[in-house]
Write a protein that holds these residues in place. Sequence first.
Motif, PDB file in Angstrom:
ATOM      1  N   GLY A  16      -0.171  17.417   6.240  1.00 24.06           N
ATOM      2  CA  GLY A  16       0.348  16.257   6.956  1.00 24.06           C
ATOM      3  C   GLY A  16      -0.581  15.068   6.961  1.00 24.06           C
ATOM      4  N   GLU A  17      -1.667  15.107   6.211  1.00 25.91           N
ATOM      5  CA  GLU A  17      -2.625  14.000   6.165  1.00 25.91           C
ATOM      6  C   GLU A  17      -2.219  12.997   5.088  1.00 25.91           C
ATOM      7  N   TRP A  18      -2.342  11.710   5.441  1.00 23.80           N
ATOM      8  CA  TRP A  18      -1.947  10.644   4.520  1.00 23.80           C
ATOM      9  C   TRP A  18      -3.144  10.163   3.703  1.00 23.80           C
ATOM     10  N   PHE A  19      -2.905   9.963   2.405  1.00 23.14           N
ATOM     11  CA  PHE A  19      -3.937   9.477   1.491  1.00 23.14           C
ATOM     12  C   PHE A  19      -3.371   8.303   0.684  1.00 23.14           C
ATOM     13  N   THR A  20      -4.184   7.258   0.548  1.00 22.31           N
ATOM     14  CA  THR A  20      -3.757   6.068  -0.199  1.00 22.31           C
ATOM     15  C   THR A  20      -3.862   6.338  -1.694  1.00 22.31           C
ATOM     16  N   VAL A  21      -2.757   6.073  -2.411  1.00 22.18           N
ATOM     17  CA  VAL A  21      -2.758   6.246  -3.863  1.00 22.18           C
ATOM     18  C   VAL A  21      -2.677   4.893  -4.594  1.00 22.18           C
TER      19      VAL A  21
ATOM     20  N   THR B  11       0.864  -1.190   0.000  1.00 22.35           N
ATOM     21  CA  THR B  11       0.000   0.000   0.000  1.00 22.35           C
ATOM     22  C   THR B  11       0.895   1.232   0.000  1.00 22.35           C
ATOM     23  N   VAL B  12       0.679   2.127  -0.981  1.00 18.99           N
ATOM     24  CA  VAL B  12       1.486   3.348  -1.126  1.00 18.99           C
ATOM     25  C   VAL B  12       0.613   4.546  -0.757  1.00 18.99           C
ATOM     26  N   GLN B  13       1.133   5.429   0.099  1.00 16.95           N
ATOM     27  CA  GLN B  13       0.399   6.623   0.541  1.00 16.95           C
ATOM     28  C   GLN B  13       1.259   7.867   0.341  1.00 16.95           C
ATOM     29  N   LYS B  14       0.591   8.997   0.209  1.00 17.23           N
ATOM     30  CA  LYS B  14       1.269  10.293   0.080  1.00 17.23           C
ATOM     31  C   LYS B  14       0.709  11.258   1.122  1.00 17.23           C
ATOM     32  N   ALA B  15       1.534  12.252   1.494  1.00 18.66           N
ATOM     33  CA  ALA B  15       1.107  13.277   2.450  1.00 18.66           C
ATOM     34  C   ALA B  15       1.665  14.620   2.008  1.00 18.66           C
ATOM     35  N   ASP B  16       0.779  15.622   1.920  1.00 19.91           N
ATOM     36  CA  ASP B  16       1.203  16.990   1.611  1.00 19.91           C
ATOM     37  C   ASP B  16       1.794  17.611   2.872  1.00 19.91           C
ATOM     38  N   LYS B  17       2.956  18.254   2.744  1.00 16.09           N
ATOM     39  CA  LYS B  17       3.616  18.838   3.905  1.00 16.09           C
ATOM     40  C   LYS B  17       2.769  19.925   4.565  1.00 16.09           C
TER      41      LYS B  17
ATOM     42  N   ASN C  46       3.362  22.117  -4.241  1.00 16.60           N
ATOM     43  CA  ASN C  46       3.312  21.386  -2.972  1.00 16.60           C
ATOM     44  C   ASN C  46       4.513  20.451  -2.839  1.00 16.60           C
ATOM     45  N   SER C  47       4.824  20.095  -1.591  1.00 14.90           N
ATOM     46  CA  SER C  47       5.881  19.133  -1.289  1.00 14.90           C
ATOM     47  C   SER C  47       5.249  17.901  -0.652  1.00 14.90           C
ATOM     48  N   TYR C  48       5.749  16.710  -1.032  1.00 10.59           N
ATOM     49  CA  TYR C  48       5.111  15.467  -0.614  1.00 10.59           C
ATOM     50  C   TYR C  48       6.121  14.506   0.011  1.00 10.59           C
ATOM     51  N   SER C  49       5.643  13.780   1.026  1.00  2.00           N
ATOM     52  CA  SER C  49       6.346  12.617   1.568  1.00  2.00           C
ATOM     53  C   SER C  49       5.549  11.377   1.195  1.00  2.00           C
ATOM     54  N   PHE C  50       6.239  10.242   1.161  1.00  2.00           N
ATOM     55  CA  PHE C  50       5.580   8.993   0.770  1.00  2.00           C
ATOM     56  C   PHE C  50       5.940   7.904   1.775  1.00  2.00           C
ATOM     57  N   ARG C  51       5.007   6.937   1.946  1.00  3.35           N
ATOM     58  CA  ARG C  51       5.268   5.779   2.792  1.00  3.35           C
ATOM     59  C   ARG C  51       4.636   4.549   2.159  1.00  3.35           C
ATOM     60  N   VAL C  52       5.216   3.391   2.494  1.00  5.56           N
ATOM     61  CA  VAL C  52       4.760   2.121   1.895  1.00  5.56           C
ATOM     62  C   VAL C  52       4.580   1.091   3.004  1.00  5.56           C
TER      63      VAL C  52
END
Length: 435
Positions: free
Chosen positions: A251-256, A242-248, A274-280
């Motif tokens: 700070g909310e995470w959304f599944t992409v 599952t890959v998610q992104k968050a706008d700095k 915008n700047s983004y962080s990602f998590r898996v």
Amino acid sequence: SAPEESTAAKEDKPSNLVVDDVTRTSLTIQWQPPEIIGESGLDGYTVEYCKEGVSEFVPANTELTTSNRFVIKGLTAGDLLNVRVVSVNAGGRSDPVSLPNPVAIRELVDRPRIRLPCFLRARYIKQVGDQINLVIPFIGKFKPVITWTKDGKPLDVKKVNIRNSDKDSILFIRKAERGDTGTYQMTVKVDSLEDKANIVIQIVELPGPPTSLKLIDTWGFNAALEWTPPKNNGNTDITGYTVQKADKKTGEWFTVLEHFHRLNATVSDLIMGNSYSFRVFSENMVGRSESAAITKQVATIQKTGIVYKPPEYKEHDFSEAPKFTAPLSDRAATVGYTTRLLCAVRGSPKPKIEWMKNQMLIGDDPKFRQNSNLGVCSLEIRKPCSFDGGVYTCRAKNAHGEATVACKLEVKRKFFLTIKNFSYVSILILIYDVA
């Protein structure tokens, strides 16, 4: 003591001596007749036995038996007996046929059989922390001995509890751990007979997060990610990520991406500026990993000047040569009655319509009225006479070509016939004839 044996030929002795049944007080045996019987025939058989360790055989039947099956009765439980059978005829006794091994006089024991439930014939999967309580029924009389092993070694009695009865065996684990995974073998043994069953137990749990998550590239409104599988797969296969992104800013995470099977992905439709962080997260049959791998770098979508350029559309060329979509049909008209010829044509640019009679242009003859509206062409012939019959042709032409259709018109004349009967009543009959 047994009578002294004769020197009869060995071919006359019985064959295939076997034990048919054993009880606590009797022994039943059976055999096959001799393959070769002499001219004097076969009078019967003598059955003899002796205890193990004793060399002198005693007869079990006082009279010869002609049957190939015999029950030795009045035996004592626990004895080991050697048994032999001799065929007898007028020439004397044959060589004896003996059982290969001594027979123990006791109740015959049925072979034990484990009745493994259907759900245990495949891999038995439980989660870490679950309780395992497996009841394995079996069939086996007279003090069956049940033993368990795990991967060929004795069970750890501190982790696994075994409870046995005369009908079943219970394997109990209060709180399963991954170390309880393995192949458990149950053995039921009754005397020298035994049956075995294997049970494969797999203890699974949530996987760990992926490792080495990296932001590979950023371009336009896209970001490319790459990662490696988790070190801890939860003791089962990884089924996806599952890959998610968050706008700095929020700070909310959304599944992409969900249930994604590859080890690299491109995240699109990011917002400019915008700047983004990602998590898996990792996924297996139990669920999604509790923690995730997060990118150390931030993907920044740069603002760029955008000039709107409207799309260019090529104008479609609808030009085509004339083509009749509805042809002319042959017709018959009556002298003096106006008639009309009809057809339909298409073409671009709009074709020019010409009418001809017998290959001659009609032109502006007032007897004919020509009309063309929305591709429907008509020629009206006013009060035709017999000379107006013939072949009429409609021709359509434009810069891309021409097309023609034709039909035959017949003009019939009319005449009257009057018939008088005896009461002077007139009947008018109108008869048409071809002009």
